[in-house]
Design an enzyme around this catalytic site. Sequence first.
Site, short mmCIF file in Angstrom:
data_model
loop_
_atom_site.label_atom_id
_atom_site.label_comp_id
_atom_site.label_asym_id
_atom_site.label_seq_id
_atom_site.Cartn_x
_atom_site.Cartn_y
_atom_site.Cartn_z
N GLU A 65 -6.64 1.23 -2.14
CA GLU A 65 -6.09 2.10 -3.19
C GLU A 65 -4.60 2.17 -2.93
O GLU A 65 -4.13 2.96 -2.11
CB GLU A 65 -6.74 3.49 -3.11
CG GLU A 65 -8.21 3.52 -3.46
CD GLU A 65 -8.48 3.42 -4.96
OE1 GLU A 65 -7.55 3.65 -5.76
OE2 GLU A 65 -9.62 3.10 -5.33
N CYS B 257 0.57 8.94 -6.67
CA CYS B 257 0.48 7.47 -6.84
C CYS B 257 0.47 7.06 -8.30
O CYS B 257 0.91 5.97 -8.64
CB CYS B 257 -0.75 6.94 -6.13
SG CYS B 257 -2.27 7.72 -6.68
P1 NAD Z 1 1.60 3.95 4.13
O1 NAD Z 1 0.82 2.76 3.74
O2 NAD Z 1 3.03 3.75 4.43
O3 NAD Z 1 0.96 4.67 5.38
C1 NAD Z 1 -0.41 4.90 5.46
C2 NAD Z 1 -0.82 4.95 6.90
O4 NAD Z 1 -0.76 3.66 7.45
C3 NAD Z 1 0.07 5.81 7.76
O5 NAD Z 1 -0.40 7.13 7.70
C4 NAD Z 1 -0.04 5.16 9.11
O6 NAD Z 1 -1.04 5.80 9.86
C5 NAD Z 1 -0.46 3.75 8.82
N1 NAD Z 1 0.58 2.77 9.13
C6 NAD Z 1 1.90 2.84 8.87
N2 NAD Z 1 2.53 1.72 9.30
C7 NAD Z 1 1.57 0.94 9.85
C8 NAD Z 1 1.57 -0.33 10.47
N3 NAD Z 1 2.69 -1.04 10.63
N4 NAD Z 1 0.40 -0.82 10.92
C9 NAD Z 1 -0.74 -0.15 10.76
N5 NAD Z 1 -0.80 1.06 10.18
C10 NAD Z 1 0.33 1.60 9.73
O7 NAD Z 1 1.37 4.89 2.89
P2 NAD Z 1 1.77 6.38 2.63
O8 NAD Z 1 3.22 6.58 2.83
O9 NAD Z 1 0.83 7.29 3.36
O10 NAD Z 1 1.41 6.53 1.09
C11 NAD Z 1 2.27 6.21 0.05
C12 NAD Z 1 1.75 5.07 -0.77
O11 NAD Z 1 0.38 5.24 -1.03
C13 NAD Z 1 2.40 4.96 -2.13
O12 NAD Z 1 2.64 3.61 -2.42
C14 NAD Z 1 1.37 5.50 -3.09
O13 NAD Z 1 1.45 5.01 -4.39
C15 NAD Z 1 0.11 5.05 -2.41
N6 NAD Z 1 -0.99 5.90 -2.81
C16 NAD Z 1 -2.01 5.36 -3.52
C17 NAD Z 1 -3.06 6.16 -3.94
C18 NAD Z 1 -4.21 5.61 -4.74
O14 NAD Z 1 -5.19 6.33 -4.91
N7 NAD Z 1 -4.17 4.39 -5.22
C19 NAD Z 1 -3.05 7.51 -3.63
C20 NAD Z 1 -2.00 8.02 -2.90
C21 NAD Z 1 -0.98 7.22 -2.48
#
Ligand code: NAD
Length: 495
Positions: free
Chosen positions: A210, A244
Amino acid sequence: MMSFSDIVQQLHTAFASGKTRNVDFREKQLKNLLRMYEETHTEMAQALDSDLRKHKQEAYVMEIEFLMNDLRTIIFNFREWVKMEKPPKTIVNMMDGVFIYKDPYGVVLVMGAWNYPLQLSLAPVAAAIAAGNCVLIKPSEVASASSKYIAETLPKYLDSECYRVVEGGAKETSELLQQKFDYIFYTGSGRVGRIVHQACSANLTPCTLELGGKSPCYIDKTADIVISTKRILWGKFINAGQTCIAPDYILCSKQVQDQFVKEAKSVLKEWYGENPKQSPDLCRIINQQHFQRLSSLIKGANVAIGGDMDPDDRYIAPTILTDVKPSDPVMQDEIFGPILPILIVENAYEAIKFINARDKPLAQYIFSNNEKDRELIIANTSCGGLCINDTLGHFAVESLPFGGVGASGMGSYHGKYGFDTFTHKKSCLLKDFSALGEKLASSRYPPYSEGKLSFLTTILKKRQGFSMKFLPYILTFGVGVASTLLVKFLSKDYD
Ligand code: NAD
């Protein structure tokens, strides 16, 4: 503290014990989860306030009540969803059983995002429980109060052998991804989504991603500009734009841009007052890193409304940028903050060209009373989901699957779609040992011959309009007629 590898192994052992295959057990867990929401909703609202300064109304409508209602839908319906299905049969399988069993995958990893930190971590968990899986939950460390709430509260309500919570950031996520799961459900950015997908491919683990992206919003001159402005501003500034499916940017004519900005000024004043910073209804930016990223997008832009910022409070005013160019910094990545750029296009064709030159968005919004133009955009663009003449609303329709396409993600959930996501549809063909069935099927055996081939091609040939649905009735009718004739014939003989 147990290692991740030990926790995952324990979950596999719990799944292998068959505990979660029991539907009564699943129902008990789902009801416990609902009880957790009912008994701790105040703590949930407090965690959201602490992480994002989320107003109580937004906390309840977008997260707490959403979770409760999503869970109620699952509790009311999942016994029906769990049932084995009997799909239609063809003439070839007339005498056989044809079934679809609903198998849980096994041990599922659910990783949530920080922007709706409770809803995005817990809604998939409910669907995974209903489908009979064991679940490991990793909430986002970025929303630390919500993560702590989940880690401390969930174990008090759910079976601790089958459902576990671990906390952590990038390091812990990387370690988790080295474990063997049967399904991974990830919500977050495309950047980390690619890392998750790569880890899944190493073990051939199925996954749902997602993700996000830039969701366009097209307005034409036939739209009701007063209503459209309110609906767009609400979708953009709720959760301070950290949604999002927030409309990322507007595409409209110069004339519509002028009307929209004029209307937006009065709506924003009515909603947030002369100084929006004083309003209790506006969320804050999640952390300094995101604040810095967003503030750099405003610098040098054509600010028509807002633009005020306070780093100490992580406050950014609802901001509208006009006459934005595709090459401007604000158009390079998903904004994920309270900044709304407007780009000029003259018509629906130009909007389609603009949208199609970019990644497929998670959501797409069209504000128009012109049905032909709406259909034109729908038919010629691809996106996760659409909402016409409103924003965000499609997310809350439980009969609609929610998910992205292409760069905005893969797979979907909500309502029955969530249950289906966490369910493997195991197909089954059941044959008996009857002599008649064996005789009919014997043409498949060697030695092959022209006669057998001809019989098989005739029987296997698809015929349009031929339905097996009425075959049992036709056969029953046939047997009825035959037995009547037989009785008549025999009684004649005895006369
Ligand atoms: P992110 O992908 O940056 O981080 C998510 C998690 O990934 C972090 O909490 C961390 O634990 C982990 N992470 C970070 N760097 C990593 C790495 N190098 N290796 C492994 N794991 C790692 O996302 P975010 O900042 O939490 O969320 C924002 C994004 O999520 C936006 O693009 C938004 O549009 C999207 N989003 C989508 C939905 C949906 O339902 N489609 C909902 C909410 C947010």
